[in-house]
Design an enzyme around this catalytic site. Structure first.
Site, PDB file in Angstrom:
ATOM      1  N   HIS A 144      31.587  55.900  54.911  1.00  0.00           N
ATOM      2  CA  HIS A 144      31.326  57.204  55.541  1.00  0.00           C
ATOM      3  C   HIS A 144      30.021  57.816  55.085  1.00  0.00           C
ATOM      4  CE1 HIS A 144      35.870  57.679  56.461  1.00  0.00           C
ATOM      5  NE2 HIS A 144      35.249  56.888  57.325  1.00  0.00           N
ATOM      6  N   CYS A 150      12.435  59.315  62.627  1.00  0.00           N
ATOM      7  CA  CYS A 150      11.885  58.002  62.251  1.00  0.00           C
ATOM      8  C   CYS A 150      12.922  57.076  61.635  1.00  0.00           C
ATOM      9  CB  CYS A 150      10.714  58.186  61.278  1.00  0.00           C
ATOM     10  SG  CYS A 150      11.212  58.782  59.643  1.00  0.00           S
ATOM     11  N   CYS A 204       7.962  61.116  57.950  1.00  0.00           N
ATOM     12  CA  CYS A 204       7.210  61.454  59.177  1.00  0.00           C
ATOM     13  C   CYS A 204       6.872  62.936  59.264  1.00  0.00           C
ATOM     14  CB  CYS A 204       8.018  61.018  60.403  1.00  0.00           C
ATOM     15  SG  CYS A 204       9.462  62.035  60.741  1.00  0.00           S
ATOM     16  N   GLY A 224      44.064  57.130  45.967  1.00  0.00           N
ATOM     17  CA  GLY A 224      43.694  58.527  46.237  1.00  0.00           C
ATOM     18  C   GLY A 224      43.283  58.786  47.662  1.00  0.00           C
ATOM     19  N   THR A 225      44.033  58.224  48.614  1.00  0.00           N
ATOM     20  CA  THR A 225      43.731  58.543  50.005  1.00  0.00           C
ATOM     21  C   THR A 225      45.014  58.877  50.752  1.00  0.00           C
ATOM     22  OG1 THR A 225      42.680  57.802  52.076  1.00  0.00           O
ATOM     23  CG2 THR A 225      43.769  56.111  50.736  1.00  0.00           C
ATOM     24  N   SER A 226      44.886  59.859  51.653  1.00  0.00           N
ATOM     25  CA  SER A 226      46.062  60.300  52.420  1.00  0.00           C
ATOM     26  C   SER A 226      46.360  59.357  53.575  1.00  0.00           C
ATOM     27  CB  SER A 226      45.821  61.712  52.969  1.00  0.00           C
ATOM     28  OG  SER A 226      44.673  61.684  53.832  1.00  0.00           O
TER      29      SER A 226
HETATM   30  C1  BV8 Z   1      35.632  56.351  64.466  1.00  0.00           C
HETATM   31  C2  BV8 Z   1      32.744  62.578  56.149  1.00  0.00           C
HETATM   32  C3  BV8 Z   1      35.203  54.779  66.222  1.00  0.00           C
HETATM   33  C4  BV8 Z   1      32.089  62.796  54.874  1.00  0.00           C
HETATM   34  C5  BV8 Z   1      34.851  61.911  56.962  1.00  0.00           C
HETATM   35  C6  BV8 Z   1      39.137  61.891  68.706  1.00  0.00           C
HETATM   36  C7  BV8 Z   1      37.757  61.844  68.847  1.00  0.00           C
HETATM   37  C8  BV8 Z   1      36.958  61.022  68.061  1.00  0.00           C
HETATM   38  C9  BV8 Z   1      37.549  60.231  67.088  1.00  0.00           C
HETATM   39  C10 BV8 Z   1      38.909  60.292  66.914  1.00  0.00           C
HETATM   40  C11 BV8 Z   1      39.713  61.097  67.712  1.00  0.00           C
HETATM   41  N1  BV8 Z   1      40.998  60.925  67.311  1.00  0.00           N
HETATM   42  C12 BV8 Z   1      41.035  60.058  66.283  1.00  0.00           C
HETATM   43  C13 BV8 Z   1      39.791  59.669  66.039  1.00  0.00           C
HETATM   44  C14 BV8 Z   1      39.345  58.750  65.015  1.00  0.00           C
HETATM   45  C15 BV8 Z   1      38.925  59.617  63.830  1.00  0.00           C
HETATM   46  C16 BV8 Z   1      40.178  59.962  63.061  1.00  0.00           C
HETATM   47  O1  BV8 Z   1      40.722  59.111  62.395  1.00  0.00           O
HETATM   48  N2  BV8 Z   1      40.641  61.238  63.151  1.00  0.00           N
HETATM   49  C17 BV8 Z   1      41.845  61.594  62.404  1.00  0.00           C
HETATM   50  C18 BV8 Z   1      41.761  63.068  62.012  1.00  0.00           C
HETATM   51  C19 BV8 Z   1      43.058  61.295  63.293  1.00  0.00           C
HETATM   52  N3  BV8 Z   1      38.018  58.799  63.059  1.00  0.00           N
HETATM   53  C20 BV8 Z   1      36.697  58.839  63.301  1.00  0.00           C
HETATM   54  O2  BV8 Z   1      36.153  59.608  64.068  1.00  0.00           O
HETATM   55  C21 BV8 Z   1      35.891  57.798  62.548  1.00  0.00           C
HETATM   56  N4  BV8 Z   1      35.079  57.082  63.499  1.00  0.00           N
HETATM   57  O3  BV8 Z   1      36.828  56.274  64.669  1.00  0.00           O
HETATM   58  O4  BV8 Z   1      34.686  55.707  65.242  1.00  0.00           O
HETATM   59  C22 BV8 Z   1      35.172  53.415  65.638  1.00  0.00           C
HETATM   60  C23 BV8 Z   1      36.218  52.974  64.844  1.00  0.00           C
HETATM   61  C24 BV8 Z   1      36.169  51.696  64.307  1.00  0.00           C
HETATM   62  C25 BV8 Z   1      35.082  50.894  64.566  1.00  0.00           C
HETATM   63  C26 BV8 Z   1      34.035  51.358  65.355  1.00  0.00           C
HETATM   64  C27 BV8 Z   1      34.069  52.640  65.898  1.00  0.00           C
HETATM   65  C28 BV8 Z   1      34.976  58.443  61.538  1.00  0.00           C
HETATM   66  C29 BV8 Z   1      35.811  59.113  60.476  1.00  0.00           C
HETATM   67  C30 BV8 Z   1      34.906  59.592  59.341  1.00  0.00           C
HETATM   68  C31 BV8 Z   1      34.949  61.080  59.234  1.00  0.00           C
HETATM   69  N5  BV8 Z   1      34.241  61.507  58.041  1.00  0.00           N
HETATM   70  N6  BV8 Z   1      34.160  62.374  55.958  1.00  0.00           N
HETATM   71  C32 BV8 Z   1      32.579  64.001  54.196  1.00  0.00           C
HETATM   72  O5  BV8 Z   1      32.336  65.108  54.674  1.00  0.00           O
HETATM   73  O6  BV8 Z   1      33.174  63.776  53.147  1.00  0.00           O
HETATM   74  S1  BV8 Z   1      36.540  61.848  56.849  1.00  0.00           S
HETATM   75  C33 BV8 Z   1      37.114  62.394  55.336  1.00  0.00           C
HETATM   76  O7  BV8 Z   1      38.551  62.397  55.379  1.00  0.00           O
HETATM   77  C34 BV8 Z   1      36.827  61.418  54.232  1.00  0.00           C
HETATM   78  O8  BV8 Z   1      35.617  60.754  54.359  1.00  0.00           O
HETATM   79  C35 BV8 Z   1      37.981  60.463  54.259  1.00  0.00           C
HETATM   80  O9  BV8 Z   1      37.632  59.303  54.968  1.00  0.00           O
HETATM   81  C36 BV8 Z   1      38.985  61.116  55.118  1.00  0.00           C
HETATM   82  C37 BV8 Z   1      40.330  61.035  54.474  1.00  0.00           C
HETATM   83  O10 BV8 Z   1      40.296  61.788  53.347  1.00  0.00           O
HETATM   84  P1  BV8 Z   1      40.916  61.229  51.969  1.00  0.00           P
HETATM   85  O11 BV8 Z   1      39.806  60.579  51.240  1.00  0.00           O
HETATM   86  O12 BV8 Z   1      42.144  60.429  52.187  1.00  0.00           O
HETATM   87  O13 BV8 Z   1      41.244  62.616  51.290  1.00  0.00           O
HETATM   88  P2  BV8 Z   1      42.491  63.563  51.602  1.00  0.00           P
HETATM   89  O14 BV8 Z   1      42.154  64.913  51.074  1.00  0.00           O
HETATM   90  O15 BV8 Z   1      42.938  63.407  53.015  1.00  0.00           O
HETATM   91  O16 BV8 Z   1      43.640  62.929  50.678  1.00  0.00           O
HETATM   92  C38 BV8 Z   1      43.469  62.919  49.279  1.00  0.00           C
HETATM   93  C39 BV8 Z   1      44.598  62.071  48.714  1.00  0.00           C
HETATM   94  O17 BV8 Z   1      44.414  61.934  47.293  1.00  0.00           O
HETATM   95  C40 BV8 Z   1      45.966  62.691  48.912  1.00  0.00           C
HETATM   96  O18 BV8 Z   1      46.869  61.689  49.370  1.00  0.00           O
HETATM   97  C41 BV8 Z   1      46.363  63.184  47.510  1.00  0.00           C
HETATM   98  O19 BV8 Z   1      47.762  63.088  47.301  1.00  0.00           O
HETATM   99  C42 BV8 Z   1      45.626  62.214  46.630  1.00  0.00           C
HETATM  100  N7  BV8 Z   1      45.265  62.747  45.302  1.00  0.00           N
HETATM  101  C43 BV8 Z   1      44.868  64.013  44.986  1.00  0.00           C
HETATM  102  N8  BV8 Z   1      44.600  64.083  43.666  1.00  0.00           N
HETATM  103  C44 BV8 Z   1      44.826  62.844  43.149  1.00  0.00           C
HETATM  104  C45 BV8 Z   1      45.246  61.988  44.190  1.00  0.00           C
HETATM  105  N9  BV8 Z   1      45.551  60.690  43.990  1.00  0.00           N
HETATM  106  C46 BV8 Z   1      45.452  60.218  42.728  1.00  0.00           C
HETATM  107  N10 BV8 Z   1      45.053  60.969  41.676  1.00  0.00           N
HETATM  108  C47 BV8 Z   1      44.732  62.282  41.851  1.00  0.00           C
HETATM  109  N11 BV8 Z   1      44.350  63.023  40.785  1.00  0.00           N
END
Ligand code: BV8
Length: 235
Positions: free
Chosen positions: A117, A128, A147, A183-185
């Site tokens: 990501h 550019c 650029c 650590g991912t949801s």
């Molecule tokens: C794609 C950017 C096509 C950087 C992020 C409608 C329109 C367009 C697209 C879609 C759509 N519907 C669905 C989609 C697909 C979409 C998607 O999945 N949407 C979801 C909401 C349904 N995906 C996309 O658009 C992706 N692109 O699909 O393109 C394609 C696909 C394949 C091949 C070619 C083309 C692009 C998605 C990227 C978005 N960018 N971030 C930034 O700002 O950071 S997403 C962002 O959330 C993160 O990058 C990460 O990927 C994502 C998930 O977050 P997590 O890392 O899991 O964090 P979260 O808070 O959710 O969970 C934390 C976890 O940690 C919890 O479980 C918690 O219990 C745990 N935790 C907490 N503390 C601890 C712990 N665990 C251990 N120890 C601890 N101490």
């Protein structure tokens, strides 16, 4: 060409939870980033076009927080495992695929890290194509160092944009015999779909702070904070 045929090919997928104990916010936990920001406003190309200043400030704040964050024991445990492979103390191969945009894996010593990501410490020029490293603030009128046009954006994959390095990731998933998420949801695709791609040929483990709400696709789950569970699992 690899000198050895590793007995084990391990792919680790990390999410925001691995960096939580380094002081960086997650997205969906209580108090997480998506509780205070609308994804559509700060994490989509449409949001950037609509209000580039809002999005620039969102990433400038996170870049400033990252400057004060340090890798934690979970990042270091993975770097230790990779070093063991390089030293021949472990006959395996480790690839870290991270959804995170921080550089804590690299600062812990990991060398083979794929940022699917993008990276907070880079910006990209829409004119550019340059992707200079960027440690301070970047605003809509900041000139590109290459650029000189004011057309820089965060080098981040937003919703609706294509993740990076997908061919390399697909090859690693097809070849792996162990797949671990830390650590991912598991809510954002395509990353959330990786476990379904590998579960017929790899042992799968999920390490998370919380037990999964529903039965998961994983063979095993380790529940607890990453800084405690990952060093134990690596040992
Ligand atoms: C794609 C950017 C096509 C950087 C992020 C409608 C329109 C367009 C697209 C879609 C759509 N519907 C669905 C989609 C697909 C979409 C998607 O999945 N949407 C979801 C909401 C349904 N995906 C996309 O658009 C992706 N692109 O699909 O393109 C394609 C696909 C394949 C091949 C070619 C083309 C692009 C998605 C990227 C978005 N960018 N971030 C930034 O700002 O950071 S997403 C962002 O959330 C993160 O990058 C990460 O990927 C994502 C998930 O977050 P997590 O890392 O899991 O964090 P979260 O808070 O959710 O969970 C934390 C976890 O940690 C919890 O479980 C918690 O219990 C745990 N935790 C907490 N503390 C601890 C712990 N665990 C251990 N120890 C601890 N101490």
């Amino acid at each position: 060409m690899k000198q050895h045929d590793p007995a084990e090919r391990l792919v680790v997928l990390t999410g925001a939870g691995i960096s939580r104990e380094s002081g960086l916010e997650t997205f969906r936990d209580a108090g997480g980033l998506w509780n205070r920001h609308d994804i559509a406003d700060v994490c989509t190309p449409q949001g950037f076009r609509r209000d580039p200043m809002l999005v620039s400030r969102f990433y400038n704040e996170r870049r400033a927080e990252l400057a004060h964050a340090e890798p934690n024991a979970a990042h270091r445990a993975l770097a230790t495992l990779e070093q063991a492979a390089r030293d021949g103390r472990w006959n395996g191969e480790l690839l870290i695929v991270t959804q995170n945009i921080d550089d804590l894996h690299e600062r812990a010593g990991s060398r083979d890290v794929v940022h699917m990501h993008g990276e907070l410490r880079r910006v990209r020029c829409l004119s550019c194509g340059a992707t200079p490293e960027w440690l301070g603030d970047c605003l809509p009128d900041t000139p590109c160092p290459a650029c000189h046009r004011p057309t820089l954006r965060p080098d981040i994959v937003w919703f609706g944009e294509v993740p990076l390095h997908m061919e390399r990731i697909a090859a690693a998933l097809a070849a792996c015999d162990r797949f671990v998420t830390i650590g991912t949801s598991g809510t954002v695709y395509p990353a959330a779909g990786f476990v379904a791609e590998v579960r017929d040929h790899a042992d799968t483990l999920d390490i998370n702070l919380e037990a999964p709400a529903t039965p998961t696709l994983f063979d095993r789950t380790l529940v607890g904070p990453a800084t405690r569970m990952v060093p134990r699992w690596v040992a």
